[in-house]
Write an enzyme that holds these catalytic residues in place. Sequence first.
Site, PDB file in Angstrom:
ATOM      1  N   TYR A 299      13.853  31.889   5.612  1.00 57.52           N
ATOM      2  CA  TYR A 299      12.583  32.498   6.027  1.00 57.52           C
ATOM      3  C   TYR A 299      12.505  32.718   7.536  1.00 57.52           C
ATOM      4  O   TYR A 299      13.006  31.906   8.312  1.00 57.52           O
ATOM      5  CB  TYR A 299      11.419  31.581   5.653  1.00 57.52           C
ATOM      6  CG  TYR A 299      11.061  31.585   4.190  1.00 57.52           C
ATOM      7  CD1 TYR A 299      10.783  32.773   3.514  1.00 57.52           C
ATOM      8  CD2 TYR A 299      10.970  30.389   3.487  1.00 57.52           C
ATOM      9  CE1 TYR A 299      10.428  32.752   2.170  1.00 57.52           C
ATOM     10  CE2 TYR A 299      10.617  30.371   2.157  1.00 57.52           C
ATOM     11  CZ  TYR A 299      10.347  31.553   1.493  1.00 57.52           C
ATOM     12  OH  TYR A 299       9.998  31.534   0.181  1.00 57.52           O
TER      13      TYR A 299
ATOM     14  N   MET B 227      10.058  25.197   0.670  1.00 57.55           N
ATOM     15  CA  MET B 227       9.251  24.229  -0.068  1.00 57.55           C
ATOM     16  C   MET B 227      10.110  23.285  -0.918  1.00 57.55           C
ATOM     17  O   MET B 227       9.921  22.076  -0.919  1.00 57.55           O
ATOM     18  CB  MET B 227       8.256  24.957  -0.975  1.00 57.55           C
ATOM     19  CG  MET B 227       7.242  24.029  -1.614  1.00 57.55           C
ATOM     20  SD  MET B 227       6.111  24.880  -2.721  1.00 57.55           S
ATOM     21  CE  MET B 227       5.193  25.904  -1.606  1.00 57.55           C
TER      22      MET B 227
ATOM     23  N   ARG C 101     -10.864   0.123  14.251  1.00 60.19           N
ATOM     24  CA  ARG C 101     -10.706   0.847  12.989  1.00 60.19           C
ATOM     25  C   ARG C 101     -11.775   0.292  12.049  1.00 60.19           C
ATOM     26  O   ARG C 101     -12.913   0.715  12.122  1.00 60.19           O
ATOM     27  CB  ARG C 101      -9.273   0.650  12.463  1.00 60.19           C
ATOM     28  CG  ARG C 101      -8.872   1.587  11.360  1.00 60.19           C
ATOM     29  CD  ARG C 101      -7.359   1.541  11.067  1.00 60.19           C
ATOM     30  NE  ARG C 101      -6.916   0.291  10.470  1.00 60.19           N
ATOM     31  CZ  ARG C 101      -5.675   0.079  10.026  1.00 60.19           C
ATOM     32  NH1 ARG C 101      -4.758   1.022  10.130  1.00 60.19           N
ATOM     33  NH2 ARG C 101      -5.333  -1.068   9.488  1.00 60.19           N
TER      34      ARG C 101
ATOM     35  N   LYS D 192       0.845  -1.200   0.000  1.00 64.17           N
ATOM     36  CA  LYS D 192       0.000   0.000   0.000  1.00 64.17           C
ATOM     37  C   LYS D 192       0.880   1.250   0.000  1.00 64.17           C
ATOM     38  O   LYS D 192       2.066   1.173   0.331  1.00 64.17           O
ATOM     39  CB  LYS D 192      -0.896  -0.011   1.242  1.00 64.17           C
ATOM     40  CG  LYS D 192      -0.123  -0.052   2.555  1.00 64.17           C
ATOM     41  CD  LYS D 192      -1.014  -0.374   3.739  1.00 64.17           C
ATOM     42  CE  LYS D 192      -0.203  -0.426   5.026  1.00 64.17           C
ATOM     43  NZ  LYS D 192      -0.950  -0.990   6.141  1.00 64.17           N
TER      44      LYS D 192
HETATM   45  C1  PLP Z   1      -0.296  -1.838   6.941  1.00 59.29           C
HETATM   46  C2  PLP Z   1      -0.906  -3.065   7.464  1.00 59.29           C
HETATM   47  C3  PLP Z   1      -0.096  -4.168   7.813  1.00 59.29           C
HETATM   48  C4  PLP Z   1       1.419  -4.126   7.834  1.00 59.29           C
HETATM   49  O1  PLP Z   1       1.843  -3.513   9.022  1.00 59.29           O
HETATM   50  P1  PLP Z   1       3.411  -3.371   9.326  1.00 59.29           P
HETATM   51  O2  PLP Z   1       3.463  -2.794  10.675  1.00 59.29           O
HETATM   52  O3  PLP Z   1       3.928  -2.426   8.308  1.00 59.29           O
HETATM   53  O4  PLP Z   1       3.981  -4.712   9.205  1.00 59.29           O
HETATM   54  C5  PLP Z   1      -0.741  -5.344   8.130  1.00 59.29           C
HETATM   55  N1  PLP Z   1      -2.082  -5.431   8.154  1.00 59.29           N
HETATM   56  C6  PLP Z   1      -2.880  -4.388   7.861  1.00 59.29           C
HETATM   57  C7  PLP Z   1      -4.349  -4.565   7.921  1.00 59.29           C
HETATM   58  C8  PLP Z   1      -2.324  -3.163   7.525  1.00 59.29           C
HETATM   59  O5  PLP Z   1      -3.108  -2.131   7.242  1.00 59.29           O
END
Ligand code: PLP
Length: 500
Positions: A395, A444, A267, A170
């Site tokens: 700045y 920037m 979550r 991701k």
């Molecule tokens: C990002 C994520 C992981 C990986 O977590 P790490 O701490 O980077 O190993 C595993 N499971 C879910 C659902 C995640 O969102």
Amino acid sequence: MRLGLKKGINNCYLIDGSFNNDLSGLQRAIEFLKNQPGQTKCVILSDIHQSDIEEKELYRWLNEILVENQIDTMIGIGEEMIRNASLFSIESEFFKTTNQFLNEKLTENFKNEIILIKGTRSFGFERISNVLSEKTHRTVLEINMDAVTHNLSFYKSKLKDGVKLMVMVKAAAYGSSGFEIANLLQINQVDYLAVAFVDEGVELRKHGIETPIMVMNVAPESFSNILKYNLEPEVYSLGQLKQLIDFINNEEKGIKIHIEIDSGMRRLGFEEKHYDELTTILKENPSIQVVSIYSHLAGADEEKHNDFTKAQVEQFLLLADKIEKALKIHTIRHILNSAGIIRFPEFQLDMIRLGIGLYGFEACQLVQDELRPISTLKTVISQIKNVKKGETIGYSRVGVATQDARIATIDIGYADGFLRAFSNGKISLLVNGKPAPVIGNICMDMCMLDITGIEANEGDEVIVFGKNPSIKELADAIDTIPYEILTNISSRVTRVFYTN
Ligand SMILES: *Cc1c(COP(=O)(O)O)cnc(C)c1O
């Protein structure tokens, strides 16, 4: 030998390397080219100049290697090449000299290709590579693919027999750029990839990634792309499940899904109270196939949460078992992230989800030495100035020279992901092996370093992070975590991939 992949013009990628009589090196470079996904593969080669092997035999060998590795086209440059042109059975074109090639072959002819450029020194192929490179920003993120492979092997070695491996790619593989990493993972036969959003999955499919991909956060607008690109959504709520069913009932195909259970992260995910309705709906809709059930740990990296973690696992397994029994199915059950893999090997279940560990950071800091950093963020000095004691730099005039000083302005700013929080000496970057503190506020697109006492010239390289300073040091300096440093590196920073 170092093989790098960099962005070229017209959506091409270039693999660059000079060639010095080393045939096995040439062969490895061609194999490296073959292993890049999608796109047409082209090689630009000079005369080989190998005196130990009879010329015809040598070029016949070369043709065989090209054919074996499914290279689409070759451009041969040099007199030997021309003499042996008839030996090539793949589509090829020949030029007598590098100059002739540069004058006659239009760069517009190269589109959506991966091009290996390899020539002996005397041919000056750096000019070809120059013409075909995308002219970018001098700030680059170099990614060491061997380090990625090393980290992958490390985590694989922790897996019990039969446990599957899902890797999280991701957010562009934690900022490193999704498809190159995904491709390496595909070559290494990981079982699953996971992305956050459908667009990320589509991007990987368009680049030729065929490994199964789970998508964690799927909005109804993206259901059609899920099907079109053969992606597998996570389902986390009854509302989302019903929307998916409305969609899928109008389609010919069924769909594979992954069910997330909220065991304490609070979550996304189903809770115990949803069990009846969830299983009722799933029983009534056989076009929806549950391939995995999973949950996410909130504190796997810290000992103080051990009891909580164990309670999460227990609650997860209870609900997962009930769902499996109700539906009379077996699924892939998974709960461990990178930290969990190290601290809770007993909970590997059917699969683990590797994230940050692949990218070189060991979340619990128990076995950090076993991993290799995968990325180095580099920039250059654009200008050097001598300032007098008492002058201010940048700045808001907060950077003050406490003595006569040398100041280097470098090509990276907060828009590149070098966060403004690093202003005013929070961190030192490496200039010719010596630490140089940030002075003043980060701008920037640029920032200034105090390089007093360091030998440096305009155009010299500056290491923002890598081995030293490490991403962890940067994160600690501004009270954040390596994940945030990595994923903030903006897309305008060129990614360069290499293997040793
Ligand atoms: C990002 C994520 C992981 C990986 O977590 P790490 O701490 O980077 O190993 C595993 N499971 C879910 C659902 C995640 O969102």
